[in-house]
Design a protein around this motif. Sequence first.
Motif, mmCIF file in Angstrom:
data_model
loop_
_atom_site.group_PDB
_atom_site.id
_atom_site.type_symbol
_atom_site.label_atom_id
_atom_site.label_comp_id
_atom_site.label_asym_id
_atom_site.label_seq_id
_atom_site.Cartn_x
_atom_site.Cartn_y
_atom_site.Cartn_z
ATOM 1 N N ASP A 1 5.950 -28.210 -14.436
ATOM 2 C CA ASP A 1 5.901 -29.390 -15.310
ATOM 3 C C ASP A 1 4.889 -30.425 -14.840
ATOM 4 O O ASP A 1 4.918 -31.579 -15.270
ATOM 5 C CB ASP A 1 7.289 -30.029 -15.387
ATOM 6 N N GLY A 2 3.999 -30.025 -13.914
ATOM 7 C CA GLY A 2 2.998 -30.960 -13.428
ATOM 8 C C GLY A 2 3.025 -31.097 -11.920
ATOM 9 O O GLY A 2 3.614 -30.277 -11.207
ATOM 10 N N LEU A 3 2.395 -32.155 -11.420
ATOM 11 C CA LEU A 3 2.275 -32.376 -9.993
ATOM 12 C C LEU A 3 3.623 -32.728 -9.384
ATOM 13 O O LEU A 3 4.385 -33.527 -9.943
ATOM 14 C CB LEU A 3 1.269 -33.492 -9.731
ATOM 15 N N GLU A 4 3.919 -32.141 -8.219
ATOM 16 C CA GLU A 4 5.189 -32.377 -7.545
ATOM 17 C C GLU A 4 4.949 -32.864 -6.118
ATOM 18 O O GLU A 4 3.999 -32.451 -5.457
ATOM 19 C CB GLU A 4 6.022 -31.094 -7.486
ATOM 20 N N LEU A 5 5.841 -33.731 -5.641
ATOM 21 C CA LEU A 5 5.826 -34.204 -4.261
ATOM 22 C C LEU A 5 6.839 -33.398 -3.454
ATOM 23 O O LEU A 5 8.002 -33.286 -3.854
ATOM 24 C CB LEU A 5 6.175 -35.690 -4.205
ATOM 25 N N HIS A 6 6.401 -32.826 -2.322
ATOM 26 C CA HIS A 6 7.257 -31.997 -1.491
ATOM 27 C C HIS A 6 7.250 -32.492 -0.048
ATOM 28 O O HIS A 6 6.350 -33.219 0.384
ATOM 29 C CB HIS A 6 6.782 -30.542 -1.520
ATOM 30 N N ARG A 7 8.238 -32.038 0.703
ATOM 31 C CA ARG A 7 8.302 -32.320 2.129
ATOM 32 C C ARG A 7 7.099 -31.734 2.850
ATOM 33 O O ARG A 7 6.494 -30.759 2.396
ATOM 34 C CB ARG A 7 9.580 -31.747 2.744
ATOM 35 N N ALA A 8 6.773 -32.309 4.004
ATOM 36 C CA ALA A 8 5.689 -31.810 4.839
ATOM 37 C C ALA A 8 6.140 -30.570 5.602
ATOM 38 O O ALA A 8 7.336 -30.306 5.770
ATOM 39 C CB ALA A 8 5.250 -32.885 5.826
ATOM 40 N N VAL A 9 5.164 -29.812 6.090
ATOM 41 C CA VAL A 9 5.445 -28.642 6.920
ATOM 42 C C VAL A 9 6.103 -29.071 8.230
ATOM 43 O O VAL A 9 7.047 -28.433 8.706
ATOM 44 C CB VAL A 9 4.154 -27.854 7.185
ATOM 45 N N ASP A 10 5.618 -30.165 8.824
ATOM 46 C CA ASP A 10 6.162 -30.670 10.079
ATOM 47 C C ASP A 10 7.406 -31.500 9.769
ATOM 48 O O ASP A 10 7.325 -32.677 9.406
ATOM 49 C CB ASP A 10 5.110 -31.528 10.791
ATOM 50 N N ALA A 11 8.587 -30.864 9.920
ATOM 51 C CA ALA A 11 9.830 -31.551 9.558
ATOM 52 C C ALA A 11 10.044 -32.812 10.379
ATOM 53 O O ALA A 11 10.612 -33.796 9.891
ATOM 54 C CB ALA A 11 11.009 -30.598 9.741
ATOM 55 N N GLY A 12 9.587 -32.817 11.623
ATOM 56 C CA GLY A 12 9.774 -33.974 12.480
ATOM 57 C C GLY A 12 8.941 -35.172 12.067
ATOM 58 O O GLY A 12 9.249 -36.312 12.438
ATOM 59 N N LYS A 13 7.872 -34.937 11.323
ATOM 60 C CA LYS A 13 6.988 -36.028 10.883
ATOM 61 C C LYS A 13 7.069 -36.293 9.383
ATOM 62 O O LYS A 13 6.392 -37.199 8.879
ATOM 63 C CB LYS A 13 5.538 -35.716 11.262
ATOM 64 N N ASP A 14 7.859 -35.499 8.680
ATOM 65 C CA ASP A 14 7.935 -35.602 7.221
ATOM 66 C C ASP A 14 8.161 -37.050 6.771
ATOM 67 O O ASP A 14 9.058 -37.733 7.272
ATOM 68 C CB ASP A 14 9.069 -34.722 6.705
ATOM 69 N N GLN A 15 7.324 -37.513 5.832
ATOM 70 C CA GLN A 15 7.431 -38.886 5.325
ATOM 71 C C GLN A 15 7.688 -38.927 3.824
ATOM 72 O O GLN A 15 7.448 -39.939 3.169
ATOM 73 C CB GLN A 15 6.145 -39.662 5.659
#
Length: 378
Positions: free
Chosen positions: A139-153
């Motif tokens: 449905d378009g552009l999506e925001l996802h978690r970062a690969v580095d879980a410890g730094k995920d913002q």
Amino acid sequence: MSAPLRLVAAMSGGVDSAVAAARAVDAGHDVTGVHLALSRNPRSYRSGARGCCSIEDSSDARRAADVLGIPFWVWDMSEEFADEVVDDFVAEYAAGRTPNPCLRCNEKIKFAAVLDRALALGFDGVVTGHYAQLREGPDGLELHRAVDAGKDQSYVLGVLTAEQLAHSHFPLGGSVKTDVRAEAERRGLQVAHKPDSHDICFVADGDNAGWLADKLGRRPGTIVDEDGTVLREHDGAYAFTIGQRRGLRLGVPADDGKPRFVLDIEPVSGTVTVGPREHLAVGALRAVRPLWCGEPPADELDCTVQLRAHGSEHRARVRPVDGPVDGAVADAVEVDLLDPAEGIAPGQAVVVYDGTRVVGSATITTTESARADRAGTR
């Protein structure tokens, strides 16, 4: 390869934003580095690893831009920052709520004021050093978690709308922090081993209670137990947060000898209620002013939620609703926590996830105890 873009790289003076800008240059984009002057009276040097608005940070950002060979500007946004972030922070604490100024800054400054100015100047978007990923979804552009879980913002980016995401670039989302530092060193960036900034950037020494006391003055009240017994007086309820254990200075121990935690804050009377840790458990909450990173959910959503910047995920059911909030009709969400959470306070953000995808966020107004014998709200 996609067509080159004209991009503003928000350069805080840290390693992440410097490498993000470098990667945007490597991708062939026309990049201009911009440092945001957010403080009206910036300190020359940070205290430890606190803050991100000092003169030192501005100089570090400029040196990084020189190494990358890109233009560098400083945008004075101290007035907007004071109005939208600092004043809001003070007002929220005065009202007995616990705000997250980083979310507010992302919403109102970094991805509103900055993006608006960038687009007005003919740029196509903004690059930042946030650890999060953008992906094309059905449905378009999506925001996802970062690969580095410890730094995920992704939590602090949950306030972004689909339109803002369309003009955002997060080159570090697929990297881990150790690799980013190593890359900065290879590129000759002096910030390669600069400590990360922590705590609230405009409270340089990290003493939130002392800083708030200077702004709000003495507002005496009492600390009481759940039966209403006065344990001691205090100088301001703003010095306390839901879930707080340290610094209560109660003197007399609880009957069971166990530590006591802040369970509730009543800002009008200044009453702070304390009790055992198990009474902190929250089983449901209501939140207002939802911001969706795409199409809002039409029905109840089985999902997970995150309730603080580096907190755990909790399985939940989220229902969009309309209802009275502060005397007016406003959009809201109701959240049933299948995994109860502790220390959740009005003013915090609830960020909704579907797997790794950020669905949206809202501001918590009330919470409901998970205790079977106490179904009230706070």
